[in-house]
Design an enzyme around this catalytic site. Structure first.
Site, PDB file in Angstrom:
ATOM      1  N   GLU A 231      25.083 -11.761  -5.761  1.00 25.95           N
ATOM      2  CA  GLU A 231      24.943 -10.395  -5.251  1.00 25.95           C
ATOM      3  C   GLU A 231      26.285  -9.915  -4.687  1.00 25.95           C
ATOM      4  O   GLU A 231      26.770  -8.831  -5.032  1.00 25.95           O
ATOM      5  CB  GLU A 231      23.873 -10.384  -4.158  1.00 25.95           C
ATOM      6  CG  GLU A 231      23.657  -9.040  -3.487  1.00 25.95           C
ATOM      7  CD  GLU A 231      22.700  -9.145  -2.306  1.00 25.95           C
ATOM      8  OE1 GLU A 231      22.197  -8.092  -1.885  1.00 25.95           O
ATOM      9  OE2 GLU A 231      22.464 -10.261  -1.795  1.00 25.95           O
ATOM     10  N   HIS A 232      26.876 -10.703  -3.801  1.00 28.76           N
ATOM     11  CA  HIS A 232      28.173 -10.393  -3.202  1.00 28.76           C
ATOM     12  C   HIS A 232      29.158 -11.500  -3.574  1.00 28.76           C
ATOM     13  O   HIS A 232      28.818 -12.684  -3.501  1.00 28.76           O
ATOM     14  CB  HIS A 232      28.098 -10.335  -1.670  1.00 28.76           C
ATOM     15  CG  HIS A 232      27.027  -9.444  -1.131  1.00 28.76           C
ATOM     16  ND1 HIS A 232      25.797  -9.921  -0.726  1.00 28.76           N
ATOM     17  CD2 HIS A 232      27.006  -8.100  -0.931  1.00 28.76           C
ATOM     18  CE1 HIS A 232      25.061  -8.910  -0.300  1.00 28.76           C
ATOM     19  NE2 HIS A 232      25.758  -7.793  -0.413  1.00 28.76           N
TER      20      HIS A 232
ATOM     21  N   GLN B 183       0.819  -1.215   0.000  1.00 34.11           N
ATOM     22  CA  GLN B 183       0.000   0.000   0.000  1.00 34.11           C
ATOM     23  C   GLN B 183       0.854   1.267   0.000  1.00 34.11           C
ATOM     24  O   GLN B 183       0.465   2.288  -0.585  1.00 34.11           O
ATOM     25  CB  GLN B 183      -0.975   0.012   1.184  1.00 34.11           C
ATOM     26  CG  GLN B 183      -0.360   0.078   2.559  1.00 34.11           C
ATOM     27  CD  GLN B 183      -0.046  -1.294   3.134  1.00 34.11           C
ATOM     28  OE1 GLN B 183       0.068  -2.270   2.399  1.00 34.11           O
ATOM     29  NE2 GLN B 183       0.076  -1.360   4.449  1.00 34.11           N
TER      30      GLN B 183
END
Length: 428
Positions: free
Chosen positions: A324-325, A188
């Site tokens: 990612e790493h 939301q």
């Protein structure tokens, strides 16, 4: 807890273990679709309704007052504020190197061409809340936006059941120069800033990680606003040689695994002896960690130790994962760097632990996950700017090239395109 695989013999089993394909469940998708529709059509009323339903509080003021931010900053440990300020300075200094300049150049015939770089006007930084607070996410998302020159930088983060936002996050917002802070979370919140409401500004870009509902919402609103990426669970790959310290490797793997049972941590090494030592050390130390159960589940379900025939093979396996790493616990990390292509961030040598990059070094910690480091990049100044082409054609150059351009349009069957040139040629 950690299974040892041999590459290339066990490649199929390894791929199955490390399959990071993102699959959002249909129930979550339907929930997010409903949230986006209601927020778009009902505005603030829908936002408040969902906040009460999911966060357990009826809000009367979605924006955090400046006095509350100032109070959190004043009450914070001065040493922590100093750490935040030094970290933010490091991050900002790094991102200044990414800043692009507009360019213009002149061609023959008096033609001027160029590209204008301008910042976006409004950005939303989504900062996760709930059980954990991440002031580092505030700094990492704000710094490139500030360097880019974004006019208004809003931040939103979930509040607790009493409507309070974590004071460390508020202190970080003060340090980072955030324009406004909101106490909203979930899909939301993303919808409110993507579409705008009576009290919430429509932004140009939404950045920052969140749960699967936030990720789905960002995916759905892309096109109404820009987004940085769809964040998945944390992941690390460690490439190590025989001289690496097993306990360093294990703690770096734990550092990713403690985030989430879906996190992934992988060691790749040509040394069978190191592989055995890391597996034994991980089994011995997991029970000593506060989040030992989460770590054990993550490493069991999504972790691996891979023994390769060479360091070149280790690099090949890492590129297959596109993590990612990526940490290089090797004697000379610069020597193998040219053999590596796909990673969000690479940490060079055993003293460059991933935690340094999470908080303090300067490069952004918002990185591509789920193998998307093959084609996505870390969050940067480039995400917060736009590029506009500039074309200044001269009268003399139109006289020289106009008929060629018109004939090009003729071949595409676009009469008005051609006539737009020819009508000008008649006036020369």
């Amino acid at each position: 807890m950690l299974t040892i695989y041999h590459f290339p013999q066990d490649e199929a089993a390894l791929r199955e273990q490390l399959n990071r394909t993102v699959s959002f469940d249909p129930d979550a998708q339907r929930t997010v679709d409903d949230i986006l529709y209601r927020v778009r059509t009902e505005g603030d009323a829908a936002v408040l309704d969902y906040t009460e339903r999911f966060q357990g509080i009826r809000l009367y003021d979605m924006r955090v007052p400046e006095a509350e931010i100032e109070a959190a900053y004043a009450a914070a440990d001065p040493e922590f504020i100093a750490i935040l300020e030094e970290a933010f300075a490091n991050i900002t200094a790094f991102h200044r190197n990414e800043a692009e300049k507009s360019f213009f150049y002149e061609q023959k015939g008096g033609v001027i061409l160029g590209q204008r770089v301008t910042p976006m006007e409004k950005a939303l930084l989504y900062v996760p809340g709930g059980k954990a607070a991440y002031p580092s996410s505030v700094l990492m998302n704000a710094a490139p936006a500030q360097v880019a020159g974004v006019d208004e930088i809003s931040m939103t983060t979930p509040c607790d059941a009493e409507g309070k936002v974590n004071p460390h996050i508020l202190a970080a917002a003060k340090v980072a120069g955030i324009t406004s802070v909101y106490r909203l979370g979930g899909a939301q919140a993303v919808a409110a800033f993507a579409y705008g409401t009576a009290t919430i500004p429509k932004v140009d870009i939404v950045t920052g990680p969140g749960n699967k509902y936030v990720a789905l919402a960002k995916k759905q609103v892309f096109g109404h606003v820009a987004i940085d990426s769809i964040a998945g669970p944390s992941e690390v790959v460690v490439i190590a040689d025989a001289g690496a310290e097993p306990e360093f490797i294990v703690m770096d793997m734990f550092a990713q695994a403690e985030h989430d049972p879906d996190a992934s941590a992988v060691l790749i090494t040509p040394s069978a002896e190191l592989a055995d030592a890391v597996r034994e050390t991980a089994a011995r130390l997991a029970g000593t960690m506060l989040r030992g159960e989460v770590i054990t589940r993550a490493l069991t379900d999504n972790g691996a130790i891979v023994v390769t025939g060479s360091m070149q093979e280790a690099c090949k396996v890492s590129d297959m994962i596109a993590p990612e790493h990526l940490e290089l616990h090797v004697d000379n990390p610069w020597e193998i760097l040219p053999d590596l292509r796909h990673a969000g961030a690479i940490f060079m040598g055993q003293w460059s632990c991933e935690t340094v990059g999470d908080y303090f070094a300067g490069p952004n910690h918002t990185l591509p996950t789920n193998g998307t480091a093959r084609f996505f990049s870390p969050l940067s100044v480039r995400d917060f700017v736009k590029h506009t082409s500039i074309i200044a054609w001269s009268k003399s150059e139109l006289a020289r090239t106009g008929e060629k351009i018109a004939r090009f349009a003729d071949h595409e069957g676009l009469q008005a395109h051609a006539e737009a040139v020819r009508v000008r040629l008649k006036h020369l």
